[in-house]
Design a protein around this motif. Structure first.
Motif, PDB file in Angstrom:
ATOM      1  N   VAL A 107       0.839  -1.199   0.000  1.00  0.00           N
ATOM      2  CA  VAL A 107       0.000   0.000   0.000  1.00  0.00           C
ATOM      3  C   VAL A 107       0.876   1.251   0.000  1.00  0.00           C
ATOM      4  N   GLU A 108       1.959   1.238   0.808  1.00  0.00           N
ATOM      5  CA  GLU A 108       2.875   2.383   0.850  1.00  0.00           C
ATOM      6  C   GLU A 108       3.544   2.620  -0.501  1.00  0.00           C
ATOM      7  N   LEU A 109       4.005   1.540  -1.151  1.00  0.00           N
ATOM      8  CA  LEU A 109       4.650   1.686  -2.456  1.00  0.00           C
ATOM      9  C   LEU A 109       3.664   2.200  -3.507  1.00  0.00           C
ATOM     10  N   CYS A 110       2.445   1.703  -3.457  1.00  0.00           N
ATOM     11  CA  CYS A 110       1.419   2.204  -4.388  1.00  0.00           C
ATOM     12  C   CYS A 110       1.191   3.694  -4.170  1.00  0.00           C
ATOM     13  N   ALA A 111       1.105   4.107  -2.914  1.00  0.00           N
ATOM     14  CA  ALA A 111       0.894   5.526  -2.611  1.00  0.00           C
ATOM     15  C   ALA A 111       2.076   6.366  -3.100  1.00  0.00           C
ATOM     16  N   ARG A 112       3.296   5.858  -2.932  1.00  0.00           N
ATOM     17  CA  ARG A 112       4.489   6.594  -3.361  1.00  0.00           C
ATOM     18  C   ARG A 112       4.475   6.863  -4.865  1.00  0.00           C
ATOM     19  N   TYR A 113       3.964   5.905  -5.639  1.00  0.00           N
ATOM     20  CA  TYR A 113       3.930   6.051  -7.097  1.00  0.00           C
ATOM     21  C   TYR A 113       2.542   6.430  -7.614  1.00  0.00           C
ATOM     22  N   GLU A 114       1.692   6.900  -6.698  1.00  0.00           N
ATOM     23  CA  GLU A 114       0.350   7.365  -7.046  1.00  0.00           C
ATOM     24  C   GLU A 114      -0.449   6.298  -7.794  1.00  0.00           C
ATOM     25  N   LEU A 115      -0.408   5.088  -7.266  1.00  0.00           N
ATOM     26  CA  LEU A 115      -1.173   3.971  -7.811  1.00  0.00           C
ATOM     27  C   LEU A 115      -2.130   3.487  -6.728  1.00  0.00           C
ATOM     28  N   SER A 116      -3.218   2.890  -7.150  1.00  0.00           N
ATOM     29  CA  SER A 116      -4.103   2.238  -6.187  1.00  0.00           C
ATOM     30  C   SER A 116      -3.923   0.732  -6.360  1.00  0.00           C
ATOM     31  N   MET A 117      -4.371  -0.017  -5.388  1.00  0.00           N
ATOM     32  CA  MET A 117      -4.273  -1.471  -5.500  1.00  0.00           C
ATOM     33  C   MET A 117      -5.086  -1.963  -6.707  1.00  0.00           C
ATOM     34  N   GLN A 118      -6.165  -1.249  -7.050  1.00  0.00           N
ATOM     35  CA  GLN A 118      -6.966  -1.629  -8.216  1.00  0.00           C
ATOM     36  C   GLN A 118      -6.193  -1.412  -9.519  1.00  0.00           C
ATOM     37  N   ASP A 119      -5.264  -0.449  -9.535  1.00  0.00           N
ATOM     38  CA  ASP A 119      -4.437  -0.222 -10.725  1.00  0.00           C
ATOM     39  C   ASP A 119      -3.559  -1.422 -11.037  1.00  0.00           C
ATOM     40  N   LEU A 120      -3.275  -2.237 -10.038  1.00  0.00           N
ATOM     41  CA  LEU A 120      -2.400  -3.390 -10.231  1.00  0.00           C
ATOM     42  C   LEU A 120      -3.134  -4.585 -10.821  1.00  0.00           C
ATOM     43  N   ASN A 121      -4.444  -4.519 -10.876  1.00  0.00           N
ATOM     44  CA  ASN A 121      -5.243  -5.632 -11.367  1.00  0.00           C
ATOM     45  C   ASN A 121      -5.407  -5.519 -12.876  1.00  0.00           C
ATOM     46  N   LEU A 122      -4.513  -6.157 -13.614  1.00  0.00           N
ATOM     47  CA  LEU A 122      -4.520  -6.067 -15.066  1.00  0.00           C
ATOM     48  C   LEU A 122      -5.709  -6.800 -15.668  1.00  0.00           C
ATOM     49  N   ASP A 123      -6.299  -6.202 -16.697  1.00  0.00           N
ATOM     50  CA  ASP A 123      -7.413  -6.824 -17.418  1.00  0.00           C
ATOM     51  C   ASP A 123      -6.830  -7.730 -18.493  1.00  0.00           C
ATOM     52  N   LEU A 124      -7.134  -9.022 -18.420  1.00  0.00           N
ATOM     53  CA  LEU A 124      -6.613  -9.996 -19.372  1.00  0.00           C
ATOM     54  C   LEU A 124      -7.623 -10.330 -20.459  1.00  0.00           C
ATOM     55  N   GLY A 125      -8.531  -9.425 -20.724  1.00  0.00           N
ATOM     56  CA  GLY A 125      -9.519  -9.620 -21.786  1.00  0.00           C
ATOM     57  C   GLY A 125     -10.496 -10.714 -21.434  1.00  0.00           C
ATOM     58  N   PRO A 126     -10.643 -11.717 -22.326  1.00  0.00           N
ATOM     59  CA  PRO A 126     -11.630 -12.773 -22.087  1.00  0.00           C
ATOM     60  C   PRO A 126     -11.316 -13.633 -20.865  1.00  0.00           C
ATOM     61  N   LEU A 127     -10.083 -13.587 -20.366  1.00  0.00           N
ATOM     62  CA  LEU A 127      -9.730 -14.368 -19.186  1.00  0.00           C
ATOM     63  C   LEU A 127     -10.156 -13.695 -17.887  1.00  0.00           C
ATOM     64  N   GLY A 128     -10.515 -12.424 -17.971  1.00  0.00           N
ATOM     65  CA  GLY A 128     -10.889 -11.675 -16.777  1.00  0.00           C
ATOM     66  C   GLY A 128      -9.699 -10.877 -16.262  1.00  0.00           C
ATOM     67  N   THR A 129      -9.688 -10.634 -14.976  1.00  0.00           N
ATOM     68  CA  THR A 129      -8.606  -9.863 -14.389  1.00  0.00           C
ATOM     69  C   THR A 129      -7.539 -10.790 -13.822  1.00  0.00           C
ATOM     70  N   LEU A 130      -6.324 -10.262 -13.707  1.00  0.00           N
ATOM     71  CA  LEU A 130      -5.205 -11.056 -13.209  1.00  0.00           C
ATOM     72  C   LEU A 130      -5.407 -11.438 -11.755  1.00  0.00           C
ATOM     73  N   LEU A 131      -5.788 -10.469 -10.935  1.00  0.00           N
ATOM     74  CA  LEU A 131      -5.959 -10.697  -9.506  1.00  0.00           C
ATOM     75  C   LEU A 131      -7.437 -10.892  -9.192  1.00  0.00           C
ATOM     76  N   PRO A 132      -7.741 -11.721  -8.200  1.00  0.00           N
ATOM     77  CA  PRO A 132      -9.138 -11.878  -7.817  1.00  0.00           C
ATOM     78  C   PRO A 132      -9.662 -10.575  -7.224  1.00  0.00           C
ATOM     79  N   PRO A 133     -10.979 -10.388  -7.226  1.00  0.00           N
ATOM     80  CA  PRO A 133     -11.540  -9.160  -6.647  1.00  0.00           C
ATOM     81  C   PRO A 133     -11.142  -9.043  -5.184  1.00  0.00           C
ATOM     82  N   SER A 134     -10.853  -7.793  -4.770  1.00  0.00           N
ATOM     83  CA  SER A 134     -10.484  -7.584  -3.367  1.00  0.00           C
ATOM     84  C   SER A 134     -11.728  -7.729  -2.496  1.00  0.00           C
ATOM     85  N   GLU A 135     -11.505  -8.217  -1.300  1.00  0.00           N
ATOM     86  CA  GLU A 135     -12.632  -8.509  -0.401  1.00  0.00           C
ATOM     87  C   GLU A 135     -12.963  -7.343   0.461  1.00  0.00           C
TER      88      GLU A 135
END
Length: 135
Positions: A107-135
């Protein structure tokens, strides 16, 4: 090793230069890319675009995405070991504390680079997203 070669900023500059050189080697336009089989098919071609201004942030985003994927996999493995009773109470406590610290650092590294945890969830097209939905 001199101090100048160890400074993180210099390493990032080297990585940015290497990435810029690699992208210059890519075909210049979508029509230059042949699909498998060699024939040109109609359709859209998705191409990675980058600029020297954003290459460091994009690289950090990719690295953090991989680290977050590994963190989630380790967390699932830890839960399976806890459920199976493979760990002592002390090991469970240490593992839980370590995973919580790792998540906080992410979370700290994301904040340092102005990213959110959702920004890390890459969209793989028909396969869906790389990471499972956050709880």
């Amino acid at each position: 090793m001199s101090d100048e070669t160890r400074r993180p900023g210099n390493r990032f500059d080297e990585v940015a230069d290497a990435a810029a050189r690699a992208f210059r080697l890519l075909p210049a336009a979508p029509q230059d890319v042949l699909p498998p089989g060699g024939s040109r098919a109609r359709g859209t071609t998705h191409r990675v675009t980058t600029s020297p201004d954003t290459v460091e942030r994009d690289l950090i985003k990719l690295v953090l995405t991989i680290v977050e994927l590994l963190r989630q996999l380790m967390e699932r493995q830890a839960l399976q070991r806890v459920d199976a009773g493979d760990l002592t109470e002390e090991q469970e406590e240490r593992l839980g504390a370590t995973l919580m610290i790792l998540h906080e650092r992410m979370v700290e590294l994301c904040a340092r680079y102005e990213l959110s945890m959702q920004d890390l969830n890459l969209d793989l097209g028909p396969l869906g997203t790389l990471l499972p939905p956050s709880e």
